[in-house]
Design an enzyme around this catalytic site. Sequence first.
Site, PDB file in Angstrom:
ATOM      1  N   ASP A 245      24.384 -73.953 -28.806  1.00 29.22           N
ATOM      2  CA  ASP A 245      23.471 -74.433 -29.854  1.00 29.22           C
ATOM      3  C   ASP A 245      22.120 -74.937 -29.334  1.00 29.22           C
ATOM      4  O   ASP A 245      21.160 -75.010 -30.094  1.00 29.22           O
ATOM      5  CB  ASP A 245      24.135 -75.566 -30.648  1.00 29.22           C
ATOM      6  CG  ASP A 245      25.410 -75.123 -31.341  1.00 29.22           C
ATOM      7  OD1 ASP A 245      25.556 -73.907 -31.576  1.00 29.22           O
ATOM      8  OD2 ASP A 245      26.256 -75.981 -31.650  1.00 29.22           O
TER       9      ASP A 245
ATOM     10  N   ARG B 224      24.809 -74.620 -35.540  1.00 33.50           N
ATOM     11  CA  ARG B 224      25.167 -75.826 -36.289  1.00 33.50           C
ATOM     12  C   ARG B 224      23.926 -76.376 -37.002  1.00 33.50           C
ATOM     13  O   ARG B 224      23.346 -75.663 -37.794  1.00 33.50           O
ATOM     14  CB  ARG B 224      25.790 -76.853 -35.347  1.00 33.50           C
ATOM     15  CG  ARG B 224      26.780 -77.733 -36.052  1.00 33.50           C
ATOM     16  CD  ARG B 224      27.552 -78.602 -35.119  1.00 33.50           C
ATOM     17  NE  ARG B 224      28.724 -77.913 -34.603  1.00 33.50           N
ATOM     18  CZ  ARG B 224      29.677 -78.502 -33.918  1.00 33.50           C
ATOM     19  NH1 ARG B 224      29.584 -79.779 -33.623  1.00 33.50           N
ATOM     20  NH2 ARG B 224      30.727 -77.830 -33.517  1.00 33.50           N
TER      21      ARG B 224
END
Length: 320
Positions: A128, A172
């Site tokens: 991420d 995310r």
Amino acid sequence: MRRIAVLTSGGDAPGMNAAIRGVVRCANNQDMEVYGIERGYDGLIKGDIRRMDSRSVSDIIQRGGTILKTARCPEFNTPEGIRKGYEVLRAYGIEGLIVIGGDGSFRGMRDLCTNHKMACVGIPGTIDNDLAYTDFTLGFDTAVNTVLDAINKIRDTMTSHDRACIIEVMGRHCGDIAVYSGLAGGAESIVVPEIPFDIDAICDKMRRNIIKGKASDIIVLAEGVCDCNTLKNMIQEKVDITIRTVKLGYIQRGGTPSMADRVLAARCADRAVNLLKNDIGGRVVGVREGAVIDDDITEALDMERKVNDELYRIASLLSL
Ligand code: ADP
Ligand code: F6P
């Protein structure tokens, strides 16, 4: 410090194996023993621990995933779970712990440091790239290259059919995978959680692209904004173009790590082991402006993460 342990936690990321190898071999070179903990904090609480030597990490530098396996462990979110983990480390005579994971894993590690004075060092491992203190995390470069490969292939078929495609990528709450892959893949639009999106502006741009004779329109959408089909429905009401959607999903988490991720893994492992060798814990390792750094874990977790405005601006400029 003579005996340390290493674990991987949270979502796996390409480069975690290269980091495990780096930790074991750097430590062995300094006469430190290494124990590998299976399945992150879950294995720590359960005592799933084994001794690792240099041969146990042969032939893993190029492999995705993590040979130590990983898990999400709700019990470690409680003081009781953290205390159990600490007692297992004590029982094995382990003096220091290296955690390879993302911000959740680092929060658990911080509590282990502060509540029980265990010396811990974090290596950032997540596709991420959502940790503010470091420019890059392990796995991010590989994941972006996987997305780029997909964009190139999807572009071929969209162009042949004069279609648009919304490609939903992971991250995310962080838009970095979308921004980097969108810029490098020549996307027409990039939609990320950090920047409020204007549906009318996206639709106007698509209409203008049709008039300009663009044969395809690629929108890279970060999962933290909304589902690709939700965005498709919003656009379809306003623009007369065939839109397909692709959710890239777990393909982004697998695969052989890139050169950049392997080098980052080796450099972070070297720094992490040296910190523990010198009895220094409560630190997280990373890279800033090309140099390896280590920061206090609490300060690192408190830093505010920002999207790379410069890359986002250039991507918009080049997508005309
Ligand atoms: P990542 O490390 O990739 O961000 P998660 O957020 O899923 O992944 O966190 C991994 C694990 O770290 C969790 O399952 C839990 O065991 C531990 N963890 C996460 N947040 C905390 C917290 N606030 N306090 C203690 N442990 C935590
Ligand atoms: O943190 C890595 C990540 O792949 C995110 O990009 C994604 O939102 C999440 O993990 C998916 O988690 P799970 O493996 O639980 O589906």
